[in-house]
Design a protein around this motif. Structure first.
Motif, PDB file in Angstrom:
ATOM      1  N   GLY A   1       6.488  -7.576 -23.163  1.00 15.07           N
ATOM      2  CA  GLY A   1       5.211  -7.874 -23.791  1.00 15.07           C
ATOM      3  C   GLY A   1       4.174  -8.460 -22.853  1.00 15.07           C
ATOM      4  N   SER A   2       4.504  -8.649 -21.586  1.00 19.09           N
ATOM      5  CA  SER A   2       3.532  -9.198 -20.627  1.00 19.09           C
ATOM      6  C   SER A   2       2.485  -8.136 -20.285  1.00 19.09           C
ATOM      7  CB  SER A   2       4.255  -9.661 -19.356  1.00 19.09           C
ATOM      8  OG  SER A   2       4.800  -8.547 -18.672  1.00 19.09           O
TER       9      SER A   2
ATOM     10  N   ASN B   1       0.822  -1.213   0.000  1.00 19.61           N
ATOM     11  CA  ASN B   1       0.000   0.000   0.000  1.00 19.61           C
ATOM     12  C   ASN B   1       0.857   1.264   0.000  1.00 19.61           C
ATOM     13  OD1 ASN B   1       0.760  -0.638   2.703  1.00 19.61           O
ATOM     14  ND2 ASN B   1      -0.918   0.596   3.508  1.00 19.61           N
ATOM     15  N   ILE B   2       1.958   1.257   0.732  1.00 17.22           N
ATOM     16  CA  ILE B   2       2.836   2.427   0.765  1.00 17.22           C
ATOM     17  C   ILE B   2       3.562   2.579  -0.573  1.00 17.22           C
ATOM     18  CG2 ILE B   2       4.890   3.441   1.848  1.00 17.22           C
ATOM     19  CD1 ILE B   2       3.939   2.129   4.469  1.00 17.22           C
ATOM     20  N   LEU B   3       4.027   1.472  -1.134  1.00 20.21           N
ATOM     21  CA  LEU B   3       4.692   1.521  -2.433  1.00 20.21           C
ATOM     22  C   LEU B   3       3.741   2.047  -3.501  1.00 20.21           C
ATOM     23  CD1 LEU B   3       7.104   1.012  -4.261  1.00 20.21           C
ATOM     24  CD2 LEU B   3       6.407  -1.390  -4.396  1.00 20.21           C
ATOM     25  N   THR B   4       2.500   1.582  -3.476  1.00 16.43           N
ATOM     26  CA  THR B   4       1.499   2.051  -4.448  1.00 16.43           C
ATOM     27  C   THR B   4       1.320   3.555  -4.365  1.00 16.43           C
ATOM     28  OG1 THR B   4       0.337  -0.061  -4.406  1.00 16.43           O
ATOM     29  CG2 THR B   4      -0.928   1.850  -5.146  1.00 16.43           C
ATOM     30  N   VAL B   5       1.163   4.078  -3.156  1.00 16.63           N
ATOM     31  CA  VAL B   5       0.972   5.515  -2.968  1.00 16.63           C
ATOM     32  C   VAL B   5       2.195   6.288  -3.457  1.00 16.63           C
ATOM     33  CG1 VAL B   5       0.736   7.325  -1.205  1.00 16.63           C
ATOM     34  CG2 VAL B   5      -0.688   5.278  -1.086  1.00 16.63           C
ATOM     35  N   ARG B   6       3.385   5.827  -3.109  1.00 11.31           N
ATOM     36  CA  ARG B   6       4.611   6.532  -3.501  1.00 11.31           C
ATOM     37  C   ARG B   6       4.810   6.503  -5.017  1.00 11.31           C
ATOM     38  NH1 ARG B   6       3.987   7.578   1.169  1.00 11.31           N
ATOM     39  NH2 ARG B   6       5.607   8.005   2.697  1.00 11.31           N
ATOM     40  N   LEU B   7       4.578   5.350  -5.639  1.00  9.90           N
ATOM     41  CA  LEU B   7       4.729   5.269  -7.098  1.00  9.90           C
ATOM     42  C   LEU B   7       3.746   6.210  -7.795  1.00  9.90           C
ATOM     43  CD1 LEU B   7       5.291   1.442  -7.564  1.00  9.90           C
ATOM     44  CD2 LEU B   7       6.955   3.250  -8.051  1.00  9.90           C
ATOM     45  N   HIS B   8       2.501   6.230  -7.327  1.00 10.61           N
ATOM     46  CA  HIS B   8       1.508   7.139  -7.929  1.00 10.61           C
ATOM     47  C   HIS B   8       1.940   8.597  -7.764  1.00 10.61           C
ATOM     48  CE1 HIS B   8      -1.588   4.382  -9.289  1.00 10.61           C
ATOM     49  NE2 HIS B   8      -1.475   3.718  -8.151  1.00 10.61           N
ATOM     50  N   ALA B   9       2.457   8.945  -6.585  1.00 10.26           N
ATOM     51  CA  ALA B   9       2.901  10.318  -6.348  1.00 10.26           C
ATOM     52  C   ALA B   9       4.068  10.681  -7.273  1.00 10.26           C
ATOM     53  CB  ALA B   9       3.305  10.503  -4.888  1.00 10.26           C
ATOM     54  N   LEU B  10       5.004   9.755  -7.459  1.00  5.24           N
ATOM     55  CA  LEU B  10       6.148  10.025  -8.338  1.00  5.24           C
ATOM     56  C   LEU B  10       5.706  10.152  -9.791  1.00  5.24           C
ATOM     57  CD1 LEU B  10       8.774   7.708  -6.617  1.00  5.24           C
ATOM     58  CD2 LEU B  10       8.810  10.218  -6.692  1.00  5.24           C
ATOM     59  N   VAL B  11       4.708   9.391 -10.190  1.00  5.88           N
ATOM     60  CA  VAL B  11       4.144   9.534 -11.537  1.00  5.88           C
ATOM     61  C   VAL B  11       3.445  10.890 -11.652  1.00  5.88           C
ATOM     62  CG1 VAL B  11       2.421   8.648 -13.163  1.00  5.88           C
ATOM     63  CG2 VAL B  11       3.989   7.064 -12.018  1.00  5.88           C
ATOM     64  N   ASP B  12       2.634  11.242 -10.632  1.00  8.08           N
ATOM     65  CA  ASP B  12       1.930  12.530 -10.646  1.00  8.08           C
ATOM     66  C   ASP B  12       2.891  13.711 -10.704  1.00  8.08           C
ATOM     67  OD1 ASP B  12      -0.496  11.193 -10.540  1.00  8.08           O
ATOM     68  OD2 ASP B  12      -0.815  11.576  -8.394  1.00  8.08           O
ATOM     69  N   GLN B  13       4.056  13.576 -10.082  1.00  5.88           N
ATOM     70  CA  GLN B  13       5.066  14.639 -10.076  1.00  5.88           C
ATOM     71  C   GLN B  13       5.867  14.672 -11.383  1.00  5.88           C
ATOM     72  OE1 GLN B  13       5.953  17.083  -8.009  1.00  5.88           O
ATOM     73  NE2 GLN B  13       4.512  16.644  -6.375  1.00  5.88           N
ATOM     74  N   GLY B  14       5.674  13.691 -12.247  1.00  5.16           N
ATOM     75  CA  GLY B  14       6.434  13.651 -13.502  1.00  5.16           C
ATOM     76  C   GLY B  14       7.848  13.128 -13.337  1.00  5.16           C
ATOM     77  N   ILE B  15       8.117  12.421 -12.235  1.00 11.26           N
ATOM     78  CA  ILE B  15       9.436  11.869 -11.958  1.00 11.26           C
ATOM     79  C   ILE B  15       9.555  10.469 -12.565  1.00 11.26           C
ATOM     80  CG2 ILE B  15      10.936  11.078 -10.074  1.00 11.26           C
ATOM     81  CD1 ILE B  15       9.702  13.543  -8.497  1.00 11.26           C
ATOM     82  N   LEU B  16       8.464   9.730 -12.511  1.00 17.07           N
ATOM     83  CA  LEU B  16       8.340   8.432 -13.172  1.00 17.07           C
ATOM     84  C   LEU B  16       7.203   8.499 -14.168  1.00 17.07           C
ATOM     85  CD1 LEU B  16       8.493   5.952 -10.117  1.00 17.07           C
ATOM     86  CD2 LEU B  16      10.322   6.402 -11.752  1.00 17.07           C
ATOM     87  N   LYS B  17       7.242   7.625 -15.138  1.00 15.87           N
ATOM     88  CA  LYS B  17       6.100   7.438 -16.042  1.00 15.87           C
ATOM     89  C   LYS B  17       5.854   5.945 -16.142  1.00 15.87           C
ATOM     90  CE  LYS B  17       8.748   7.335 -20.323  1.00 15.87           C
ATOM     91  NZ  LYS B  17       8.955   7.905 -21.635  1.00 15.87           N
ATOM     92  N   THR B  18       4.648   5.574 -16.505  1.00 16.81           N
ATOM     93  CA  THR B  18       4.345   4.155 -16.691  1.00 16.81           C
ATOM     94  C   THR B  18       4.365   3.837 -18.177  1.00 16.81           C
ATOM     95  OG1 THR B  18       1.962   4.592 -16.701  1.00 16.81           O
ATOM     96  CG2 THR B  18       2.954   3.991 -14.583  1.00 16.81           C
ATOM     97  N   ALA B  19       4.719   2.594 -18.458  1.00 13.66           N
ATOM     98  CA  ALA B  19       4.775   2.112 -19.842  1.00 13.66           C
ATOM     99  C   ALA B  19       4.469   0.628 -19.822  1.00 13.66           C
ATOM    100  CB  ALA B  19       6.157   2.358 -20.433  1.00 13.66           C
ATOM    101  N   PRO B  20       3.949   0.096 -20.925  1.00 14.26           N
ATOM    102  CA  PRO B  20       3.753  -1.355 -20.985  1.00 14.26           C
ATOM    103  C   PRO B  20       5.085  -2.062 -20.770  1.00 14.26           C
ATOM    104  CG  PRO B  20       2.731  -0.257 -22.874  1.00 14.26           C
ATOM    105  CD  PRO B  20       3.546   0.774 -22.156  1.00 14.26           C
ATOM    106  N   ALA B  21       5.017  -3.230 -20.167  1.00 12.80           N
ATOM    107  CA  ALA B  21       6.240  -3.996 -19.889  1.00 12.80           C
ATOM    108  C   ALA B  21       6.999  -4.271 -21.184  1.00 12.80           C
ATOM    109  CB  ALA B  21       5.893  -5.300 -19.192  1.00 12.80           C
ATOM    110  N   SER B  22       8.302  -4.141 -21.118  1.00 12.99           N
ATOM    111  CA  SER B  22       9.145  -4.320 -22.306  1.00 12.99           C
ATOM    112  C   SER B  22       9.154  -5.756 -22.805  1.00 12.99           C
ATOM    113  CB  SER B  22      10.572  -3.849 -22.007  1.00 12.99           C
ATOM    114  OG  SER B  22      11.090  -4.534 -20.895  1.00 12.99           O
TER     115      SER B  22
END
Length: 158
Positions: A75-76, A52-73
């Motif tokens: 193909g999964s 739950n903490i990792l989920t919140v932190r990852l979402h915050a980093l995505v919202d801040q533009g520090i991380l972005k999400t992409a489909p797995a390289s």
């Protein structure tokens, strides 16, 4: 989680930076991403962080533009978390924190790794701050001054 004060609009760039990346889990997630972790499970395994903490932190980093999400390289059906240029820009901050700890930690001999140059395997030199004319600066050589309207930001921060 407890709601914390936001420094997003503070007039201090250090406070603004801490608003985006100032909690230790975010910095450790960025560290892991810099060294190749991309999937939720990799971050969780490397950090031992509750889902739950990792989920919140990852979402915050995505919202801040520090991380972005992409489909797995591979193909999964999974997604990967990738550093953006803004996220890769945290690297010198992490190096500075690392070097500070190596210098001032009560037990530096317990630090398990050293940061080396991949090309020659030698330790990375300590970060230093230089003026635009090449002089080595210390805190005593710097000052804060009010920004004038239209004046650009600094390239390097003391």
């Amino acid at each position: 989680m407890v709601k914390r004060t936001s420094f997003e609009r503070d007039d201090c760039p250090i406070a603004r930076s801490l608003d985006a990346i100032g909690d230790w889990w975010s910095m450790l997630i960025i560290r892991e991403a810099l060294f190749g972790s991309r999937r939720f499970g990799e971050f969780q395994k490397r950090l031992g962080l509750a889902k739950n903490i990792l989920t919140v932190r990852l979402h915050a980093l995505v919202d801040q533009g520090i991380l972005k999400t992409a489909p797995a390289s591979d193909g999964s059906a999974y997604q990967e978390y990738l550093l953006t240029p803004k996220g890769r820009g945290v690297f010198p901050v992490l190096v500075a924190l690392r070097q500070w700890s190596e210098e001032f930690d009560a037990h530096p001999e317990e630090i398990a790794t050293i940061l080396v140059d991949k090309e020659n395997g030698r330790p990375v030199r300590k970060l230093e701050l230089y003026s635009d004319d090449g002089r080595l600066l210390t805190q005593a050589d710097t000052a804060l001054k009010p920004r004038q309207p239209g004046e650009p930001g600094q390239q390097v921060m003391a």
